[in-house]
Design an enzyme around this catalytic site. Structure first.
Site, PDB file in Angstrom:
ATOM      1  N   GLU A  10       0.718  -1.271   0.010  1.00 26.22           N
ATOM      2  CA  GLU A  10      -0.021  -0.107  -0.065  1.00 26.22           C
ATOM      3  C   GLU A  10       1.007   1.327   0.013  1.00 26.22           C
ATOM      4  O   GLU A  10       0.495   2.337  -0.624  1.00 26.22           O
ATOM      5  CB  GLU A  10      -0.906   0.028   1.104  1.00 26.22           C
ATOM      6  CG  GLU A  10      -2.009  -1.124   0.963  1.00 26.22           C
ATOM      7  CD  GLU A  10      -2.999  -0.668  -0.067  1.00 26.22           C
ATOM      8  OE1 GLU A  10      -2.916   0.204  -0.725  1.00 26.22           O
ATOM      9  OE2 GLU A  10      -3.541  -1.867  -0.621  1.00 26.22           O
ATOM     10  N   TYR A  62      -7.180   6.527   3.557  1.00 28.77           N
ATOM     11  CA  TYR A  62      -7.074   5.463   2.579  1.00 28.77           C
ATOM     12  C   TYR A  62      -6.270   4.244   3.026  1.00 28.77           C
ATOM     13  O   TYR A  62      -6.727   3.013   2.980  1.00 28.77           O
ATOM     14  CB  TYR A  62      -6.702   6.026   1.283  1.00 28.77           C
ATOM     15  CG  TYR A  62      -6.604   4.681   0.404  1.00 28.77           C
ATOM     16  CD1 TYR A  62      -7.251   3.670  -0.217  1.00 28.77           C
ATOM     17  CD2 TYR A  62      -5.036   4.361   0.389  1.00 28.77           C
ATOM     18  CE1 TYR A  62      -7.163   2.733  -0.689  1.00 28.77           C
ATOM     19  CE2 TYR A  62      -4.618   2.966  -0.491  1.00 28.77           C
ATOM     20  CZ  TYR A  62      -5.741   2.208  -1.050  1.00 28.77           C
ATOM     21  OH  TYR A  62      -5.381   1.054  -1.684  1.00 28.77           O
ATOM     22  N   ASP A 107     -10.249   4.988  -2.714  1.00 30.06           N
ATOM     23  CA  ASP A 107      -9.203   5.244  -3.474  1.00 30.06           C
ATOM     24  C   ASP A 107      -9.620   6.183  -4.904  1.00 30.06           C
ATOM     25  O   ASP A 107     -10.670   6.290  -4.883  1.00 30.06           O
ATOM     26  CB  ASP A 107      -8.133   4.327  -3.656  1.00 30.06           C
ATOM     27  CG  ASP A 107      -8.575   3.442  -4.988  1.00 30.06           C
ATOM     28  OD1 ASP A 107      -9.823   3.172  -4.865  1.00 30.06           O
ATOM     29  OD2 ASP A 107      -7.826   3.060  -5.445  1.00 30.06           O
ATOM     30  N   CYS A 115     -12.993   0.383 -15.421  1.00 26.60           N
ATOM     31  CA  CYS A 115     -13.520   1.788 -15.326  1.00 26.60           C
ATOM     32  C   CYS A 115     -12.575   2.721 -15.325  1.00 26.60           C
ATOM     33  O   CYS A 115     -12.276   3.361 -14.227  1.00 26.60           O
ATOM     34  CB  CYS A 115     -14.549   1.838 -14.138  1.00 26.60           C
ATOM     35  SG  CYS A 115     -15.575   3.381 -14.357  1.00 26.60           S
ATOM     36  N   CYS A 123     -16.336  -0.326 -21.157  1.00 22.45           N
ATOM     37  CA  CYS A 123     -17.661  -0.675 -20.708  1.00 22.45           C
ATOM     38  C   CYS A 123     -18.384  -1.930 -21.333  1.00 22.45           C
ATOM     39  O   CYS A 123     -19.332  -2.602 -20.582  1.00 22.45           O
ATOM     40  CB  CYS A 123     -18.758   0.488 -21.206  1.00 22.45           C
ATOM     41  SG  CYS A 123     -18.197   2.375 -20.546  1.00 22.45           S
ATOM     42  N   CYS A 170     -17.687  -4.392 -18.732  1.00 24.20           N
ATOM     43  CA  CYS A 170     -18.147  -4.043 -17.295  1.00 24.20           C
ATOM     44  C   CYS A 170     -19.223  -4.897 -16.768  1.00 24.20           C
ATOM     45  O   CYS A 170     -20.329  -4.818 -17.388  1.00 24.20           O
ATOM     46  CB  CYS A 170     -18.325  -2.405 -17.122  1.00 24.20           C
ATOM     47  SG  CYS A 170     -18.860  -1.790 -15.580  1.00 24.20           S
ATOM     48  N   CYS A 182     -25.306   1.345 -14.997  1.00 25.57           N
ATOM     49  CA  CYS A 182     -24.082   2.430 -14.844  1.00 25.57           C
ATOM     50  C   CYS A 182     -24.942   3.994 -15.159  1.00 25.57           C
ATOM     51  O   CYS A 182     -25.401   4.186 -16.470  1.00 25.57           O
ATOM     52  CB  CYS A 182     -22.991   2.431 -15.596  1.00 25.57           C
ATOM     53  SG  CYS A 182     -21.816   3.914 -15.580  1.00 25.57           S
TER      54      CYS A 182
END
Length: 303
Positions: free
Chosen positions: A48, A131, A149, A204, A211, A214, A220
DNA sequence: AATGCGTGGTT
DNA sequence: TAACCAAGCAT
Protein backbone atom coordinates in the site's frame (compact mmCIF):
# COMPACT_ATOMS: atom_id res chain seq x y z
CA UNK A 1 -27.20 22.42 -10.35
CA UNK A 2 -26.90 18.95 -8.92
CA UNK A 3 -24.00 18.31 -6.60
CA UNK A 4 -21.59 16.05 -8.46
CA UNK A 5 -21.53 13.48 -5.68
CA UNK A 6 -25.27 13.20 -5.21
CA UNK A 7 -26.61 9.95 -6.62
CA UNK A 8 -28.79 10.28 -9.68
CA UNK A 9 -32.48 9.60 -9.18
CA UNK A 10 -31.93 6.57 -11.40
CA UNK A 11 -28.74 5.46 -9.67
CA UNK A 12 -28.44 1.74 -9.01
CA UNK A 13 -29.03 0.34 -5.55
CA UNK A 14 -26.17 -0.98 -3.51
CA UNK A 15 -27.48 -4.53 -3.66
CA UNK A 16 -27.60 -4.40 -7.43
CA UNK A 17 -23.91 -3.55 -7.57
CA UNK A 18 -22.33 -5.87 -5.01
CA UNK A 19 -23.07 -9.22 -6.65
CA UNK A 20 -21.98 -8.42 -10.20
CA UNK A 21 -18.83 -6.59 -9.12
CA UNK A 22 -17.73 -9.24 -6.62
CA UNK A 23 -18.49 -12.04 -9.08
CA UNK A 24 -16.50 -10.23 -11.74
CA UNK A 25 -13.64 -9.86 -9.27
CA UNK A 26 -13.60 -13.58 -8.49
CA UNK A 27 -13.06 -14.25 -12.19
CA UNK A 28 -10.79 -11.39 -13.16
CA UNK A 29 -8.71 -10.33 -10.16
CA UNK A 30 -5.02 -10.05 -10.93
CA UNK A 31 -2.77 -12.49 -9.13
CA UNK A 32 -0.73 -9.89 -7.28
CA UNK A 33 1.80 -11.00 -4.66
CA UNK A 34 0.32 -8.87 -1.89
CA UNK A 35 -3.04 -10.57 -2.42
CA UNK A 36 -1.68 -14.02 -1.60
CA UNK A 37 -2.12 -15.29 1.93
CA UNK A 38 1.65 -15.57 2.28
CA UNK A 39 2.01 -11.79 2.03
CA UNK A 40 0.43 -11.28 5.43
CA UNK A 41 -0.45 -7.89 6.91
CA UNK A 42 3.11 -6.61 6.52
CA UNK A 43 3.13 -7.46 2.82
CA UNK A 44 -0.19 -5.70 2.38
CA UNK A 45 1.10 -2.66 4.23
CA UNK A 46 4.33 -2.45 2.22
CA UNK A 47 2.39 -2.77 -1.01
CA UNK A 48 0.00 0.00 0.00
CA UNK A 49 2.85 2.40 0.70
CA UNK A 50 4.46 1.61 -2.64
CA UNK A 51 1.21 1.87 -4.56
CA UNK A 52 0.48 5.40 -3.35
CA UNK A 53 0.60 7.25 -6.67
CA UNK A 54 2.71 4.57 -8.33
CA UNK A 55 1.57 1.98 -10.92
CA UNK A 56 1.49 -1.73 -10.10
CA UNK A 57 3.97 -2.63 -12.83
CA UNK A 58 6.68 -0.50 -11.27
CA UNK A 59 5.93 -1.63 -7.72
CA UNK A 60 6.15 -5.38 -8.39
CA UNK A 61 9.95 -5.84 -8.56
CA UNK A 62 10.69 -3.49 -5.67
CA UNK A 63 8.02 -5.11 -3.53
CA UNK A 64 9.61 -8.54 -4.02
CA UNK A 65 13.02 -7.19 -3.05
CA UNK A 66 11.71 -5.51 0.08
CA UNK A 67 9.78 -8.51 1.34
CA UNK A 68 12.72 -10.82 0.72
CA UNK A 69 15.07 -8.49 2.53
CA UNK A 70 12.75 -7.35 5.33
CA UNK A 71 10.14 -10.09 5.83
CA UNK A 72 8.90 -8.59 9.10
CA UNK A 73 8.51 -5.00 10.36
CA UNK A 74 11.26 -5.57 12.94
CA UNK A 75 13.71 -6.45 10.17
CA UNK A 76 13.19 -3.09 8.50
CA UNK A 77 13.19 -1.30 11.84
CA UNK A 78 16.75 -2.47 12.45
CA UNK A 79 18.00 -0.82 9.27
CA UNK A 80 18.97 2.80 8.84
CA UNK A 81 16.34 4.99 7.18
CA UNK A 82 18.87 5.65 4.42
CA UNK A 83 18.88 1.98 3.47
CA UNK A 84 15.11 2.14 3.06
CA UNK A 85 15.49 5.18 0.83
CA UNK A 86 18.18 3.42 -1.19
CA UNK A 87 16.09 0.27 -1.62
CA UNK A 88 13.15 2.42 -2.68
CA UNK A 89 15.03 2.92 -5.92
CA UNK A 90 13.17 4.93 -8.52
CA UNK A 91 9.63 4.39 -7.26
CA UNK A 92 9.31 8.11 -6.65
CA UNK A 93 8.14 10.13 -3.65
CA UNK A 94 10.99 8.77 -1.50
CA UNK A 95 9.54 10.30 1.64
CA UNK A 96 7.30 7.25 1.54
CA UNK A 97 10.36 5.08 2.17
CA UNK A 98 11.24 7.18 5.18
CA UNK A 99 7.71 6.95 6.52
CA UNK A 100 7.47 3.23 5.94
CA UNK A 101 10.70 2.82 7.87
CA UNK A 102 9.27 5.02 10.62
CA UNK A 103 6.11 2.95 10.66
CA UNK A 104 8.17 -0.23 11.01
CA UNK A 105 10.03 1.28 13.97
CA UNK A 106 6.73 2.27 15.60
CA UNK A 107 5.31 -1.21 15.02
CA UNK A 108 8.36 -2.80 16.59
CA UNK A 109 8.21 -0.46 19.57
CA UNK A 110 4.50 -0.05 20.18
CA UNK A 111 2.87 -3.13 18.70
CA UNK A 112 5.21 -5.99 19.50
CA UNK A 113 6.34 -6.24 15.90
CA UNK A 114 2.89 -6.97 14.47
CA UNK A 115 1.03 -4.67 12.09
CA UNK A 116 -1.81 -3.30 14.24
CA UNK A 117 -5.33 -4.44 13.51
CA UNK A 118 -7.24 -1.32 14.51
CA UNK A 119 -7.96 1.45 12.02
CA UNK A 120 -7.06 4.13 14.57
CA UNK A 121 -3.73 2.47 15.36
CA UNK A 122 -2.90 2.21 11.69
CA UNK A 123 -3.87 5.82 11.12
CA UNK A 124 -1.44 6.89 13.83
CA UNK A 125 1.53 5.44 11.95
CA UNK A 126 3.64 7.74 9.77
CA UNK A 127 2.66 7.70 6.11
CA UNK A 128 -0.71 6.11 6.75
CA UNK A 129 -3.76 8.25 6.04
CA UNK A 130 -7.44 7.51 5.75
CA UNK A 131 -7.16 5.43 2.62
CA UNK A 132 -4.18 3.27 3.65
CA UNK A 133 -5.55 2.61 7.13
CA UNK A 134 -8.82 1.37 5.64
CA UNK A 135 -7.03 -0.63 2.95
CA UNK A 136 -4.76 -2.48 5.40
CA UNK A 137 -7.62 -3.14 7.83
CA UNK A 138 -9.81 -4.41 5.00
CA UNK A 139 -7.34 -6.34 2.83
CA UNK A 140 -5.10 -7.72 5.57
CA UNK A 141 -7.65 -8.30 8.31
CA UNK A 142 -10.92 -8.64 6.43
CA UNK A 143 -12.57 -5.77 8.29
CA UNK A 144 -15.47 -3.66 7.11
CA UNK A 145 -14.24 -0.24 6.01
CA UNK A 146 -15.01 2.14 3.17
CA UNK A 147 -11.84 2.01 1.09
CA UNK A 148 -11.99 5.15 -0.97
CA UNK A 149 -9.11 5.47 -3.38
CA UNK A 150 -9.00 7.17 -6.76
CA UNK A 151 -10.29 4.02 -8.52
CA UNK A 152 -13.28 3.57 -6.26
CA UNK A 153 -14.06 7.26 -6.39
CA UNK A 154 -14.17 7.10 -10.18
CA UNK A 155 -16.35 3.99 -10.20
CA UNK A 156 -18.82 5.63 -7.82
CA UNK A 157 -18.76 8.90 -9.73
CA UNK A 158 -19.75 7.10 -12.89
CA UNK A 159 -21.94 4.20 -11.80
CA UNK A 160 -23.84 6.04 -9.07
CA UNK A 161 -23.50 9.78 -9.51
CA UNK A 162 -23.48 9.76 -13.29
CA UNK A 163 -20.45 11.95 -13.93
CA UNK A 164 -17.19 11.13 -15.67
CA UNK A 165 -14.80 12.08 -12.89
CA UNK A 166 -14.98 12.59 -9.13
CA UNK A 167 -14.15 15.98 -7.59
CA UNK A 168 -10.50 16.97 -7.24
CA UNK A 169 -10.44 16.40 -3.49
CA UNK A 170 -12.43 13.74 -1.68
CA UNK A 171 -15.65 15.24 -0.32
CA UNK A 172 -17.82 14.42 2.65
CA UNK A 173 -20.53 13.41 0.20
CA UNK A 174 -18.24 10.82 -1.35
CA UNK A 175 -17.40 9.35 2.05
CA UNK A 176 -21.06 9.21 2.93
CA UNK A 177 -21.85 7.48 -0.34
CA UNK A 178 -19.03 4.98 0.15
CA UNK A 179 -20.34 4.12 3.61
CA UNK A 180 -23.88 3.78 2.28
CA UNK A 181 -22.72 1.37 -0.41
CA UNK A 182 -20.68 -0.78 1.98
CA UNK A 183 -22.20 -4.25 2.46
CA UNK A 184 -23.29 -5.03 5.99
CA UNK A 185 -21.50 -8.34 6.22
CA UNK A 186 -17.83 -7.93 7.09
CA UNK A 187 -16.45 -10.49 4.69
CA UNK A 188 -18.60 -9.23 1.83
CA UNK A 189 -17.55 -5.67 2.61
CA UNK A 190 -13.87 -6.49 2.33
CA UNK A 191 -14.43 -8.32 -0.96
CA UNK A 192 -16.44 -5.37 -2.22
CA UNK A 193 -13.63 -2.99 -1.33
CA UNK A 194 -11.07 -5.00 -3.30
CA UNK A 195 -13.48 -5.68 -6.15
CA UNK A 196 -14.64 -2.10 -6.69
CA UNK A 197 -11.04 -0.93 -6.65
CA UNK A 198 -10.02 -3.56 -9.18
CA UNK A 199 -12.93 -2.59 -11.41
CA UNK A 200 -11.66 0.97 -11.46
CA UNK A 201 -8.11 -0.17 -12.13
CA UNK A 202 -8.90 -2.55 -14.99
CA UNK A 203 -12.24 -1.57 -16.56
CA UNK A 204 -13.54 1.77 -15.36
CA UNK A 205 -10.25 3.52 -16.05
CA UNK A 206 -9.70 7.27 -16.30
CA UNK A 207 -9.17 7.06 -20.06
CA UNK A 208 -10.44 4.45 -22.51
CA UNK A 209 -12.85 2.85 -20.11
CA UNK A 210 -14.08 -0.55 -21.26
CA UNK A 211 -17.82 -0.52 -20.71
CA UNK A 212 -18.28 -3.60 -22.90
CA UNK A 213 -16.48 -5.67 -20.26
CA UNK A 214 -18.07 -3.93 -17.29
CA UNK A 215 -20.27 -6.09 -15.06
CA UNK A 216 -22.47 -3.13 -14.09
CA UNK A 217 -22.65 -1.34 -17.44
CA UNK A 218 -26.39 -1.97 -17.61
CA UNK A 219 -26.92 0.02 -14.41
CA UNK A 220 -24.20 2.65 -14.79
CA UNK A 221 -25.71 6.12 -14.39
CA UNK A 222 -22.97 7.76 -16.45
CA UNK A 223 -23.28 5.35 -19.37
CA UNK A 224 -27.07 5.52 -19.29
CA UNK A 225 -26.81 9.31 -19.48
CA UNK A 226 -24.79 9.01 -22.66
CA UNK A 227 -21.38 9.37 -21.01
CA UNK A 228 -21.39 13.18 -20.80
CA UNK A 229 -18.02 14.92 -20.81
CA UNK A 230 -16.55 16.14 -17.56
CA UNK A 231 -17.52 19.71 -16.73
CA UNK A 232 -16.10 21.95 -14.11
CA UNK A 233 -12.56 22.85 -13.14
CA UNK A 234 -9.89 20.81 -14.92
CA UNK A 235 -7.82 18.63 -12.70
CA UNK A 236 -4.62 20.31 -11.60
CA UNK A 237 -1.82 19.40 -13.95
CA UNK A 238 1.47 18.22 -12.55
CA UNK A 239 4.31 19.94 -14.34
CA UNK A 240 7.67 18.49 -13.55
CA UNK A 241 10.44 19.77 -15.82
CA UNK A 242 12.35 22.54 -14.10
CA UNK A 243 10.74 22.11 -10.71
CA UNK A 244 12.40 21.59 -7.35
CA UNK A 245 11.05 18.06 -7.48
CA UNK A 246 13.14 17.31 -10.51
CA UNK A 247 16.24 18.73 -8.84
CA UNK A 248 15.57 16.78 -5.65
CA UNK A 249 15.16 13.64 -7.71
CA UNK A 250 18.52 14.13 -9.37
CA UNK A 251 20.29 14.90 -6.11
CA UNK A 252 18.85 11.87 -4.40
CA UNK A 253 19.73 9.64 -7.36
CA UNK A 254 23.40 10.54 -6.90
CA UNK A 255 23.25 9.77 -3.19
CA UNK A 256 21.40 6.48 -3.73
CA UNK A 257 23.99 5.26 -6.19
CA UNK A 258 26.95 6.28 -4.04
CA UNK A 259 28.47 3.84 -1.58
CA UNK A 260 29.62 6.42 0.96
CA UNK A 261 29.32 10.16 1.60
CA UNK A 262 29.24 12.39 -1.49
CA UNK A 263 31.12 15.70 -1.80
CA UNK A 264 28.96 18.71 -2.56
CA UNK A 265 30.89 19.21 -5.80
CA UNK A 266 29.41 15.96 -7.11
CA UNK A 267 25.90 17.14 -6.24
CA UNK A 268 26.51 20.51 -7.87
CA UNK A 269 26.86 18.80 -11.25
CA UNK A 270 23.24 17.67 -11.41
CA UNK A 271 21.76 21.18 -11.77
CA UNK A 272 23.41 24.33 -13.02
CA UNK A 273 21.22 26.90 -11.31
CA UNK A 274 22.82 27.36 -7.86
CA UNK A 275 19.92 28.98 -6.01
CA UNK A 276 17.42 26.31 -6.92
CA UNK A 277 19.99 23.60 -6.38
CA UNK A 278 20.72 24.81 -2.85
CA UNK A 279 17.03 25.13 -2.08
CA UNK A 280 16.39 21.58 -3.24
CA UNK A 281 19.26 20.18 -1.17
CA UNK A 282 18.15 22.12 1.90
CA UNK A 283 14.69 20.71 1.40
CA UNK A 284 15.98 17.16 1.29
CA UNK A 285 17.92 17.75 4.50
CA UNK A 286 14.88 19.33 6.16
CA UNK A 287 12.80 16.32 5.14
CA UNK A 288 15.32 13.93 6.66
CA UNK A 289 16.10 12.35 3.31
CA UNK A 290 19.68 13.61 3.30
CA UNK A 291 22.20 13.96 6.11
CA UNK A 292 24.81 16.71 5.94
CA UNK A 293 28.26 15.86 7.28
CA UNK A 294 31.24 18.08 8.15
CA UNK A 295 33.40 19.02 5.20
CA UNK A 296 30.58 19.60 2.70
CA UNK A 297 29.74 15.92 2.49
CA UNK A 298 26.26 14.43 2.19
CA UNK A 299 24.79 10.95 2.52
CA UNK A 300 21.51 9.12 2.95
CA UNK A 301 20.42 9.29 6.61
CA UNK A 302 22.05 6.86 9.03
CA UNK A 303 19.51 7.66 11.68
C1' DA B 1 -8.08 23.70 1.15
C1' DA B 2 -4.41 24.19 -1.78
C1' DT B 3 0.19 22.78 -2.54
C1' DG B 4 4.43 20.10 -2.71
C1' DC B 5 6.20 15.83 -3.29
C1' DG B 6 9.21 11.51 -8.17
C1' DT B 7 9.10 8.75 -11.88
C1' DG B 8 8.09 6.64 -16.18
C1' DG B 9 4.69 4.86 -19.43
C1' DT B 10 0.98 6.20 -22.64
C1' DT B 11 -1.49 9.02 -25.94
C1' DT C 1 4.85 15.78 -27.90
C1' DA C 2 3.43 17.93 -24.07
C1' DA C 3 -0.02 16.51 -21.17
C1' DC C 4 -2.02 13.15 -18.67
C1' DC C 5 -2.09 9.45 -15.55
C1' DA C 6 -0.78 5.98 -11.59
C1' DA C 7 -3.96 1.89 -4.77
C1' DG C 8 -2.11 9.48 -1.19
C1' DC C 9 -0.01 11.90 2.65
C1' DA C 10 1.30 15.86 5.31
C1' DT C 11 1.05 20.50 6.16
Amino acid sequence: MTAPTKPNPSSPSADALHGPVIDWFEENARDLPWRRAAAGPWGVMVSEFMLQQTPVSRVLPVYEQWLARWPRPADLAKESPGEAVRAWGRLGYPRRALRLHGAAVAIAERHGGDVPTEHAQLLALPGIGEYTAAAVASFAYGQRHAVLDTNVRRVFARAVTGVQYPPNATTAAERKLARALLPEDEHTASRWAAASMELGALICTAKNESCVRCPIAAQCAWRLAGKPEHEGPPRRGQTYAGTDRQVRGRLLAVLRDAVGPVPQAALDRVWNEPVQRARALDGLVADGLVEPLPGRLYRLPLS
